[in-house]
Design a protein around this motif. Sequence first.
Motif, PDB file in Angstrom:
ATOM      1  N   VAL A 262      54.298  -0.103  55.349  1.00  0.00           N
ATOM      2  CA  VAL A 262      53.402   0.343  54.279  1.00  0.00           C
ATOM      3  C   VAL A 262      52.063   0.789  54.864  1.00  0.00           C
ATOM      4  O   VAL A 262      51.505   1.792  54.438  1.00  0.00           O
TER       5      VAL A 262
ATOM      6  N   HIS B  95      47.352  -2.444  50.206  1.00  0.00           N
ATOM      7  CA  HIS B  95      48.759  -2.075  50.037  1.00  0.00           C
ATOM      8  C   HIS B  95      49.678  -2.923  50.913  1.00  0.00           C
ATOM      9  O   HIS B  95      50.786  -3.269  50.489  1.00  0.00           O
TER      10      HIS B  95
ATOM     11  N   VAL C 268      53.123  -5.923  49.295  1.00  0.00           N
ATOM     12  CA  VAL C 268      54.570  -5.793  49.482  1.00  0.00           C
ATOM     13  C   VAL C 268      55.094  -6.994  50.270  1.00  0.00           C
ATOM     14  O   VAL C 268      54.315  -7.708  50.903  1.00  0.00           O
TER      15      VAL C 268
ATOM     16  N   TRP D  71      50.618   4.496  54.292  1.00  0.00           N
ATOM     17  CA  TRP D  71      49.299   4.755  53.726  1.00  0.00           C
ATOM     18  C   TRP D  71      48.368   5.410  54.736  1.00  0.00           C
ATOM     19  O   TRP D  71      47.505   6.205  54.361  1.00  0.00           O
TER      20      TRP D  71
END
Length: 90
Positions: free
Chosen positions: A69, A57, A61, A73
């Motif tokens: 992020v 993840h 981005v 997460w």
Amino acid sequence: MKENLEELRAQLDLADKEIEKNFVKRMEISAKIAEYKEEHNLPTTDPAREKIVLEKHASAVPVEFSEYVKDLWGHLIRISKEYQNAKRGK
């Protein structure tokens, strides 16, 4: 033309609704994973999997958001594990 604050907040509200919908979906899947792990006598925590999820993840981005992020997460993983443990009676 610049957007005003109300327009931006309305856009944020729509994005938040999508997050809520996907959060519920994720938690429903987490419940199924808890059942599987219980049936197969597997631990709730899988550090290798968690590391893969965080890195996947973070790399998806823009770099300016990657640490945020990872934090997001990390929280989602923690919440999912807490829910799985609750479903498993732990």
